[in-house]
Design an enzyme around this catalytic site. Sequence first.
Site, PDB file in Angstrom:
ATOM      1  N   CYS A  75      45.612  41.073  37.256  1.00 22.84           N
ATOM      2  CA  CYS A  75      44.493  41.088  38.206  1.00 22.84           C
ATOM      3  C   CYS A  75      43.827  42.458  38.205  1.00 22.84           C
ATOM      4  O   CYS A  75      44.499  43.477  38.391  1.00 22.84           O
ATOM      5  CB  CYS A  75      45.056  40.745  39.589  1.00 22.84           C
ATOM      6  SG  CYS A  75      44.147  41.431  40.962  1.00 22.84           S
ATOM      7  N   GLU A  76      42.522  42.488  37.958  1.00 24.56           N
ATOM      8  CA  GLU A  76      41.848  43.782  37.851  1.00 24.56           C
ATOM      9  C   GLU A  76      41.638  44.446  39.212  1.00 24.56           C
ATOM     10  O   GLU A  76      41.313  45.613  39.290  1.00 24.56           O
ATOM     11  CB  GLU A  76      40.513  43.642  37.113  1.00 24.56           C
ATOM     12  CG  GLU A  76      39.422  42.930  37.866  1.00 24.56           C
ATOM     13  CD  GLU A  76      38.112  42.874  37.071  1.00 24.56           C
ATOM     14  OE1 GLU A  76      38.097  43.267  35.899  1.00 24.56           O
ATOM     15  OE2 GLU A  76      37.108  42.429  37.654  1.00 24.56           O
ATOM     16  N   HIS A  77      41.853  43.711  40.271  1.00 25.45           N
ATOM     17  CA  HIS A  77      41.689  44.309  41.604  1.00 25.45           C
ATOM     18  C   HIS A  77      42.919  45.090  42.043  1.00 25.45           C
ATOM     19  O   HIS A  77      42.814  46.040  42.800  1.00 25.45           O
ATOM     20  CB  HIS A  77      41.393  43.221  42.641  1.00 25.45           C
ATOM     21  CG  HIS A  77      40.105  42.506  42.389  1.00 25.45           C
ATOM     22  ND1 HIS A  77      39.902  41.174  42.691  1.00 25.45           N
ATOM     23  CD2 HIS A  77      38.949  42.949  41.834  1.00 25.45           C
ATOM     24  CE1 HIS A  77      38.681  40.829  42.341  1.00 25.45           C
ATOM     25  NE2 HIS A  77      38.086  41.877  41.818  1.00 25.45           N
ATOM     26  N   HIS A  78      44.090  44.650  41.580  1.00 24.35           N
ATOM     27  CA  HIS A  78      45.338  45.296  42.030  1.00 24.35           C
ATOM     28  C   HIS A  78      46.244  45.750  40.889  1.00 24.35           C
ATOM     29  O   HIS A  78      47.302  46.317  41.145  1.00 24.35           O
ATOM     30  CB  HIS A  78      46.129  44.328  42.918  1.00 24.35           C
ATOM     31  CG  HIS A  78      45.394  43.905  44.146  1.00 24.35           C
ATOM     32  ND1 HIS A  78      44.615  42.768  44.187  1.00 24.35           N
ATOM     33  CD2 HIS A  78      45.304  44.474  45.366  1.00 24.35           C
ATOM     34  CE1 HIS A  78      44.070  42.652  45.392  1.00 24.35           C
ATOM     35  NE2 HIS A  78      44.471  43.665  46.122  1.00 24.35           N
ATOM     36  N   GLN A 116      40.828  35.417  37.900  1.00 28.31           N
ATOM     37  CA  GLN A 116      41.126  34.058  37.439  1.00 28.31           C
ATOM     38  C   GLN A 116      39.869  33.265  37.069  1.00 28.31           C
ATOM     39  O   GLN A 116      39.841  32.545  36.072  1.00 28.31           O
ATOM     40  CB  GLN A 116      41.913  33.319  38.524  1.00 28.31           C
ATOM     41  CG  GLN A 116      42.316  31.914  38.088  1.00 28.31           C
ATOM     42  CD  GLN A 116      43.128  31.193  39.137  1.00 28.31           C
ATOM     43  OE1 GLN A 116      43.772  31.830  39.972  1.00 28.31           O
ATOM     44  NE2 GLN A 116      43.110  29.879  39.110  1.00 28.31           N
ATOM     45  N   HIS A 144      49.147  34.432  42.350  1.00 24.14           N
ATOM     46  CA  HIS A 144      48.761  35.842  42.279  1.00 24.14           C
ATOM     47  C   HIS A 144      49.780  36.692  43.022  1.00 24.14           C
ATOM     48  O   HIS A 144      49.913  36.568  44.239  1.00 24.14           O
ATOM     49  CB  HIS A 144      47.372  36.038  42.901  1.00 24.14           C
ATOM     50  CG  HIS A 144      46.276  35.408  42.102  1.00 24.14           C
ATOM     51  ND1 HIS A 144      45.343  36.143  41.406  1.00 24.14           N
ATOM     52  CD2 HIS A 144      45.988  34.097  41.859  1.00 24.14           C
ATOM     53  CE1 HIS A 144      44.517  35.319  40.774  1.00 24.14           C
ATOM     54  NE2 HIS A 144      44.876  34.072  41.038  1.00 24.14           N
ATOM     55  N   CYS A 146      49.588  39.706  43.734  1.00 21.49           N
ATOM     56  CA  CYS A 146      48.931  40.601  44.698  1.00 21.49           C
ATOM     57  C   CYS A 146      48.762  39.897  46.050  1.00 21.49           C
ATOM     58  O   CYS A 146      48.604  40.550  47.072  1.00 21.49           O
ATOM     59  CB  CYS A 146      47.591  41.104  44.170  1.00 21.49           C
ATOM     60  SG  CYS A 146      46.383  39.820  43.836  1.00 21.49           S
TER      61      CYS A 146
END
Length: 181
Positions: A75-78, A116, A144, A146
Site C-alpha cells: 500500500c503506497e499510503h502506509h 488496490q 489491508h 494498514c
Amino acid sequence: MDRQKAIKAVEDLLDALGADRNSEGLRDTPRRVADAYAELLSGENQTAEGHLLKTFTAASGEMVIERDIFFSSTCEHHLMPFFGTVAVAYIPDGKVAGISKLARTVEVFAKRLQIQERLTEQIAEEIMLRLAPKGVMVICEAEHTCMTCRGVKKFGSKTISYSVKGDFPEEKKREVFNLLK
Ligand code: ZN
C-alpha cells in the site's frame, strides 16, 4: 532502488523511533528491510508485456475465468502489505492466454507501490491491450494490513474492487459474481 540509501533510511527511522540499533535483533534490520522492499517492489521496473505475448488461438469465444490468483502488494499510503486474490474473466476474441501468464501479469503490477483500485485497473487494461478480448472483468479481493493491524477494521475484513473493460454483458457479470460467491 538505491540499496545504500534505503538502508540509511531504515537506520534513520529506527533512530527516530528511539530503538537501539545495536541490539542483536536490530543490528541487521536496516539491511533486511531494504532487501525486503527490493523484493516487494521488484515489479517497478518490469512490464507485463512479455507474459501476455504468448497466446493460443481460441475458436469458441466462450468466457474464460481464472480465479484465486494469489497476490501480495504494498500500500503506497502506509508502505504496508495488502494481499488477497484476483479473478480474471474475459471473453476472448480469438486469443487466450496461457494459464500461468495471467498470474505473472498480476505479479508484475502487484510488486509495486500500489492502491488496490489502481492494481485492479492496470491488470484489466493490460489484458485488454495484449489479448484484445471482447471484454474483460477483473475482481480483486484483499485484506489491508494498514487497516486490519491498526484496529480500524477487524482481521479478515476484505475490500473488493473490480474493473470492467470492453463489452462485458450484464448476464456475464452476474455469472462471474455467482461463481465467486
Ligand atoms: Zn494503507
